[in-house]
Design a protein around this motif. Structure first.
Motif, PDB file in Angstrom:
ATOM      1  N   THR A  90       0.850  -1.192   0.000  1.00 13.96           N
ATOM      2  CA  THR A  90       0.000   0.000   0.000  1.00 13.96           C
ATOM      3  C   THR A  90       0.885   1.242   0.000  1.00 13.96           C
ATOM      4  O   THR A  90       2.026   1.193   0.472  1.00 13.96           O
ATOM      5  CB  THR A  90      -0.930   0.024   1.227  1.00 13.96           C
ATOM      6  OG1 THR A  90      -1.721   1.212   1.205  1.00 13.96           O
ATOM      7  CG2 THR A  90      -0.138  -0.018   2.527  1.00 13.96           C
ATOM      8  N   THR A  91       0.343   2.329  -0.513  1.00 10.55           N
ATOM      9  CA  THR A  91       1.069   3.606  -0.456  1.00 10.55           C
ATOM     10  C   THR A  91       0.674   4.405   0.787  1.00 10.55           C
ATOM     11  O   THR A  91       1.216   5.483   1.019  1.00 10.55           O
ATOM     12  CB  THR A  91       0.779   4.444  -1.712  1.00 10.55           C
ATOM     13  OG1 THR A  91      -0.633   4.648  -1.829  1.00 10.55           O
ATOM     14  CG2 THR A  91       1.299   3.739  -2.955  1.00 10.55           C
ATOM     15  N   GLU A  92      -0.257   3.862   1.572  1.00 12.07           N
ATOM     16  CA  GLU A  92      -0.705   4.545   2.782  1.00 12.07           C
ATOM     17  C   GLU A  92       0.149   4.132   3.985  1.00 12.07           C
ATOM     18  O   GLU A  92       0.810   3.087   3.956  1.00 12.07           O
ATOM     19  CB  GLU A  92      -2.179   4.224   3.044  1.00 12.07           C
ATOM     20  CG  GLU A  92      -3.118   4.735   1.955  1.00 12.07           C
ATOM     21  CD  GLU A  92      -4.576   4.475   2.286  1.00 12.07           C
ATOM     22  OE1 GLU A  92      -4.884   4.145   3.462  1.00 12.07           O
ATOM     23  OE2 GLU A  92      -5.412   4.606   1.369  1.00 12.07           O
TER      24      GLU A  92
ATOM     25  N   GLN B 112       5.708   4.079   5.254  1.00 10.42           N
ATOM     26  CA  GLN B 112       4.899   4.504   4.112  1.00 10.42           C
ATOM     27  C   GLN B 112       5.694   4.303   2.829  1.00 10.42           C
ATOM     28  O   GLN B 112       6.743   4.921   2.621  1.00 10.42           O
ATOM     29  CB  GLN B 112       4.459   5.968   4.237  1.00 10.42           C
ATOM     30  CG  GLN B 112       3.465   6.375   3.144  1.00 10.42           C
ATOM     31  CD  GLN B 112       2.759   7.674   3.432  1.00 10.42           C
ATOM     32  OE1 GLN B 112       3.118   8.404   4.365  1.00 10.42           O
ATOM     33  NE2 GLN B 112       1.747   7.987   2.637  1.00 10.42           N
TER      34      GLN B 112
ATOM     35  N   ASP C 125       5.362   5.089  -0.497  1.00 11.26           N
ATOM     36  CA  ASP C 125       4.734   5.859  -1.579  1.00 11.26           C
ATOM     37  C   ASP C 125       5.736   6.440  -2.567  1.00 11.26           C
ATOM     38  O   ASP C 125       5.380   7.218  -3.443  1.00 11.26           O
ATOM     39  CB  ASP C 125       3.867   6.987  -0.999  1.00 11.26           C
ATOM     40  CG  ASP C 125       4.655   7.953  -0.122  1.00 11.26           C
ATOM     41  OD1 ASP C 125       5.852   7.686   0.141  1.00 11.26           O
ATOM     42  OD2 ASP C 125       4.077   8.966   0.303  1.00 11.26           O
TER      43      ASP C 125
ATOM     44  N   MET D 270      -6.314  -4.492   5.876  1.00 14.48           N
ATOM     45  CA  MET D 270      -5.926  -3.559   4.821  1.00 14.48           C
ATOM     46  C   MET D 270      -6.872  -3.619   3.621  1.00 14.48           C
ATOM     47  O   MET D 270      -6.725  -2.835   2.686  1.00 14.48           O
ATOM     48  CB  MET D 270      -4.490  -3.863   4.376  1.00 14.48           C
ATOM     49  CG  MET D 270      -3.443  -3.620   5.459  1.00 14.48           C
ATOM     50  SD  MET D 270      -1.797  -4.269   5.031  1.00 14.48           S
ATOM     51  CE  MET D 270      -1.299  -3.130   3.734  1.00 14.48           C
ATOM     52  N   GLY D 271      -7.813  -4.582   3.643  1.00 12.32           N
ATOM     53  CA  GLY D 271      -8.785  -4.680   2.564  1.00 12.32           C
ATOM     54  C   GLY D 271      -8.696  -5.944   1.731  1.00 12.32           C
ATOM     55  O   GLY D 271      -9.466  -6.120   0.776  1.00 12.32           O
TER      56      GLY D 271
ATOM     57  N   SER E 271      -6.790  -2.654  -4.582  1.00  7.26           N
ATOM     58  CA  SER E 271      -5.765  -1.957  -3.807  1.00  7.26           C
ATOM     59  C   SER E 271      -5.979  -2.214  -2.326  1.00  7.26           C
ATOM     60  O   SER E 271      -7.049  -2.667  -1.902  1.00  7.26           O
ATOM     61  CB  SER E 271      -5.798  -0.451  -4.086  1.00  7.26           C
ATOM     62  OG  SER E 271      -7.056   0.090  -3.693  1.00  7.26           O
ATOM     63  N   LEU E 272      -4.964  -1.926  -1.540  1.00  4.96           N
ATOM     64  CA  LEU E 272      -5.020  -2.079  -0.090  1.00  4.96           C
ATOM     65  C   LEU E 272      -4.787  -0.727   0.579  1.00  4.96           C
ATOM     66  O   LEU E 272      -4.176   0.172  -0.002  1.00  4.96           O
ATOM     67  CB  LEU E 272      -3.976  -3.087   0.398  1.00  4.96           C
ATOM     68  CG  LEU E 272      -4.097  -4.517  -0.134  1.00  4.96           C
ATOM     69  CD1 LEU E 272      -2.971  -5.382   0.418  1.00  4.96           C
ATOM     70  CD2 LEU E 272      -5.445  -5.127   0.197  1.00  4.96           C
ATOM     71  N   THR E 273      -5.253  -0.618   1.823  1.00  8.03           N
ATOM     72  CA  THR E 273      -5.108   0.627   2.581  1.00  8.03           C
ATOM     73  C   THR E 273      -4.121   0.435   3.723  1.00  8.03           C
ATOM     74  O   THR E 273      -3.622  -0.669   3.962  1.00  8.03           O
ATOM     75  CB  THR E 273      -6.464   1.059   3.154  1.00  8.03           C
ATOM     76  OG1 THR E 273      -6.922   0.045   4.074  1.00  8.03           O
ATOM     77  CG2 THR E 273      -7.505   1.223   2.054  1.00  8.03           C
ATOM     78  N   GLY E 274      -3.862   1.510   4.455  1.00  4.61           N
ATOM     79  CA  GLY E 274      -3.004   1.434   5.631  1.00  4.61           C
ATOM     80  C   GLY E 274      -3.712   0.758   6.793  1.00  4.61           C
ATOM     81  O   GLY E 274      -4.918   0.519   6.767  1.00  4.61           O
ATOM     82  N   THR E 275      -2.952   0.447   7.850  1.00  7.85           N
ATOM     83  CA  THR E 275      -3.518  -0.205   9.028  1.00  7.85           C
ATOM     84  C   THR E 275      -2.553  -0.076  10.189  1.00  7.85           C
ATOM     85  O   THR E 275      -1.469   0.496  10.056  1.00  7.85           O
ATOM     86  CB  THR E 275      -3.810  -1.690   8.740  1.00  7.85           C
ATOM     87  OG1 THR E 275      -4.583  -2.243   9.802  1.00  7.85           O
ATOM     88  CG2 THR E 275      -2.521  -2.490   8.589  1.00  7.85           C
TER      89      THR E 275
END
Length: 437
Positions: free
Chosen positions: A35-37, A76, A78, A211-212, A230-234
């Motif tokens: 993830t980029t988060e 992160q 990103d 993260m999804g 896509s996945l998110t942060g956690t």
């Protein structure tokens, strides 16, 4: 090069807080690339292998922020610099850390390609990478090997990664982790049969779900993954290290000491406590703490038909191979005999010659089996000079030295530092006579 100077024979006492699990955090750190988060990870152990992987992530372009709590970091990814993967720097850094192989799955999923130098690590026998690469190939990646550069590589074609059914040849923990991290962003459904199901792999899957990711069958050997866009942060907290917990049990038994091990996460220890009980060691539960009382003697059980006990390793929920070295050392001062059968690595028992030099009665039957005849604490081991060949043998020799009569010197302690956080400082806090020089 540092050495440990140890005077053994001291009875120890006190409380120990186990470090975060090395084998879990190496997977979790690689997953931040998915993830980029921001991803916040707590209870990261301050040990050489983990710190080296964090440095590799920084060189790769991951932003790393140290938070206030101990072992608390935010990552992160990103602004990844893919050119680093084929640099001389990465060839050196990646080869020195076997766990860095798990960077490949996330990088393949996110950026369509990944490279890895031939890995180094412990001198405990050959560890094949076929499971990793065959899994990537099943998902649609193409395998490359740069003969002159000693780089392994995988690249995605025009169709990208696509879900597939695969039956793994071996239930490799790192192989399963790598395939899972690639599959969560692949198109369609991936089914992984004969998947590893260790608590640390479960932790990775649970983090990815937060993260999804869509992962079914967590905790079993059959994982079904539906790819997502896509996945998110956690946030994630690393479990206590079951291998270190087993090491403290062994230390208490060998030094006739009472130790309390705090917050061990009993539900994630599997059969580990029972194996130590079969060696005659009292292991008591008090809430989520473990109490190992002082014992003058402990007697090895036999099988129900009266035959000699055999302790062998097996994929989870079997007994972890990382604790067989500890069990072997404990058995040297037990009453009775035991056969240690190390199935997975052909060189992991070769450190027994050092224990024999200390007075242990051990017959090395072949590269995979050793018979230990316990001395029942009637004849203590004697101090000697030795060298640590790998992480687990190193801590086992350290435990032997702490129980031995006289002075011991252990060289190559950097191997121990790879897996154990501030081990000499923590040992001194419970009464051990150990200095680092």
């Amino acid at each position: 090069m540092s050495v440990f100077q140890i005077r053994g024979g001291n009875q120890l006492s006190g409380e120990i807080i186990p470090q975060g699990a090395k084998n879990e955090v190496l997977q979790i750190l690689c997953a931040v690339l998915l993830t980029t988060e921001p991803v916040r990870i707590k209870n990261i152990p301050d040990i050489r292998d983990v710190n080296r992987l964090i440095e590799i992530l920084e060189d790769l372009g991951v932003k790393v922020q140290k938070n206030e709590g101990k072992g608390d970091f935010t990552f992160q990814a990103d602004s990844i610099q893919m050119d680093y993967l084929q640099s001389k720097e990465f060839k050196k850094d990646g080869a020195a850390l076997r766990g860095s192989i798990m960077l490949m799955g996330p990088l393949l999923a996110m950026y369509g390609k990944a490279y890895m130098p031939k890995p180094g690590g412990d001198k405990i026998g050959r560890r094949r990478l076929d499971t990793h690469f065959q899994g990537f190939i099943n998902l649609g990646a193409k395998y490359r090997f740069e003969e002159g550069e000693d780089f392994y590589g995988v690249e995605v074609g025009e169709k990208g990664l696509n879900g597939a059914y695969m039956l793994l040849e071996e239930a490799s923990v790192t192989g399963t982790a790598n395939i899972v991290m690639a599959a969560v962003l692949a198109k369609g459904k991936t089914t992984i049969y004969n998947a590893a199901c260790e608590p640390y792999l479960q932790q990775l899957c649970k983090m990815l779900v937060r993260m999804g990711a869509n992962i079914q069958g967590i905790g079993s050997n059959l994982l079904i993954i539906e790819g997502v866009e896509s996945l998110t942060g956690t946030e994630h907290t690393v479990l206590p290290d079951m291998i270190e917990i087993g090491s403290w049990i062994g230390l208490a038994a060998m030094t006739k000491s009472e130790l309390t091990i705090k917050d061990v996460s009993w539900e994630n220890l599997g059969i580990i406590p029972d194996i130590f009980r079969r060696l005659g060691i009292a292991v008591e539960q008090s809430g989520d703490n473990m109490i190992v009382p002082a014992q003058e003697h402990y007697k090895i059980q036999k099988f129900m038909d009266g035959s000699i006990l055999t302790v062998s390793d097996a994929p989870w929920p079997g007994f972890t191979p990382d604790l067989l070295s500890i069990v072997l050392v404990i058995a040297t001062q037990a009453k009775g005999s035991v056969l240690i059968h190390q199935k997975m690595f052909e060189s992991r028992l070769f450190f027994v010659d050092k224990l024999i030099d200390m007075g242990a009665q051990i017959i090395l039957c072949d590269p995979h089996r050793a018979t230990v005849i316990g001395l029942n604490h009637e004849t203590p081991l004697r101090g000697t000079t030795m060298s640590s060949p790998d992480i687990r043998a190193g801590i086992s020799l350290l435990i032997a030295a702490l129980s031995a009569k006289g002075k011991s010197v252990i060289h190559n302690i950097e191997q121990i530092d790879r897996g154990y956080e501030y081990i000499d400082t923590r040992l001194r806090a419970i009464g051990a006579d150990i200095i680092r020089e």
